[in-house]
Design a protein around this motif. Structure first.
Motif, PDB file in Angstrom:
ATOM      1  N   GLY A 173       5.989   0.159 -13.127  1.00 38.72           N
ATOM      2  CA  GLY A 173       4.893   0.776 -13.512  1.00 38.72           C
ATOM      3  C   GLY A 173       3.835  -0.245 -14.393  1.00 38.72           C
ATOM      4  O   GLY A 173       3.096   0.525 -15.296  1.00 38.72           O
ATOM      5  N   TYR A 174       3.900  -1.441 -14.332  1.00 38.69           N
ATOM      6  CA  TYR A 174       3.326  -2.317 -15.029  1.00 38.69           C
ATOM      7  C   TYR A 174       1.942  -2.713 -14.434  1.00 38.69           C
ATOM      8  O   TYR A 174       1.121  -3.454 -15.297  1.00 38.69           O
ATOM      9  N   LEU A 175       1.596  -2.653 -13.365  1.00 34.82           N
ATOM     10  CA  LEU A 175       0.243  -2.792 -12.696  1.00 34.82           C
ATOM     11  C   LEU A 175      -0.721  -2.140 -13.614  1.00 34.82           C
ATOM     12  O   LEU A 175      -0.915  -0.926 -13.775  1.00 34.82           O
ATOM     13  N   TYR A 176      -1.714  -3.021 -14.034  1.00 32.61           N
ATOM     14  CA  TYR A 176      -2.987  -2.577 -14.768  1.00 32.61           C
ATOM     15  C   TYR A 176      -4.064  -2.525 -13.813  1.00 32.61           C
ATOM     16  O   TYR A 176      -4.740  -1.495 -13.558  1.00 32.61           O
ATOM     17  N   LEU A 177      -4.605  -3.709 -13.589  1.00 36.25           N
ATOM     18  CA  LEU A 177      -5.703  -3.898 -12.522  1.00 36.25           C
ATOM     19  C   LEU A 177      -5.118  -4.207 -11.237  1.00 36.25           C
ATOM     20  O   LEU A 177      -6.128  -4.237 -10.216  1.00 36.25           O
ATOM     21  N   GLY A 178      -4.035  -4.377 -11.113  1.00 40.44           N
ATOM     22  CA  GLY A 178      -3.411  -4.611  -9.639  1.00 40.44           C
ATOM     23  C   GLY A 178      -2.761  -5.800  -9.061  1.00 40.44           C
ATOM     24  O   GLY A 178      -2.339  -6.040  -8.109  1.00 40.44           O
ATOM     25  N   TRP A 179      -3.009  -6.794  -9.784  1.00 36.52           N
ATOM     26  CA  TRP A 179      -2.488  -8.177  -9.509  1.00 36.52           C
ATOM     27  C   TRP A 179      -1.702  -8.816 -10.617  1.00 36.52           C
ATOM     28  O   TRP A 179      -1.120  -9.766 -10.572  1.00 36.52           O
TER      29      TRP A 179
END
Length: 198
Positions: A173-179
């Motif tokens: 669950g680490y994606l913030y902006l997606g990359w």
């Protein structure tokens, strides 16, 4: 902009700077022009898109187990995907010859309006975290979203009948902006069992 709220709330904050107040959930209305698969049916959307999309794929053997269970309980299993997903979807169908009578391969066969009709006519949509998942939730279809590197807090489906099943592995669950994949777990989708999805 905060990583501690859903992305829609960040967009609402931007809109509020312009004096626009937004509180409603996204809503899509099916156009009602597609020929629907045999009922009852459940839609499975296996293929994510975007940067490093393969890291958001649930293992195919789990999709096979899920499809077999759904078919055994009287459901047609409808597989969706973009035209580019058609070869992989066909290979998946070929890998479950025992289900040929119960599977509809719809990858690349419907435009977005027709796909929305198909989603809306289903008993449920099970999808990796991608656009189809958001479409189903916005159409108020019972939706089960599979989250590995994606965080349900930031990127989960928004709808009154949508739920998220997130990886049980630590550090996912680490994606913030997606990359932001560099240095992060590559196996998050392994932390979602068929039993939890069912």
């Amino acid at each position: 902009h905060s990583r501690d709220i859903h992305t829609i709330e960040n967009f609402r904050r931007l809109a509020s700077v312009l004096g626009v107040e937004s509180t409603s959930l996204p809503e899509l209305r099916p156009p009602g022009r597609a020929e629907l698969p045999p009922s009852p049916y459940v839609v499975l959307h296996m293929w994510p898109t975007g940067v490093s999309s393969g890291l958001k794929e649930w293992p195919e053997e789990r999709w096979r187990d899920l499809a077999r269970t759904l078919a055994a309980t009287g459901n047609t299993v409808v597989l969706t995907g973009a035209p580019g997903d058609a070869p992989r979807t066909r290979a998946f169908v070929d890998s479950v010859p025992d289900l040929r009578e119960n599977v509809v391969d719809g990858a690349g066969k419907w435009d977005l309006g027709e796909l929305l009709d198909v989603l809306a006519g289903s008993r449920c949509v099970v999808s990796v975290n991608t656009g189809v998942m958001h479409m189903a939730a916005a159409a108020d279809v019972p939706t089960v979203a599979l989250n590995g590197p994606t965080s349900e807090l930031r990127w989960g489906p928004l709808g009154s009948r949508a739920v998220s099943v997130s990886s049980e592995l630590p550090g996912c669950g680490y994606l913030y902006l997606g990359w932001e994949y560099d240095g992060e777990r590559r196996d998050c989708m392994e932390g979602i069992s068929v039993e939890r999805v069912l």
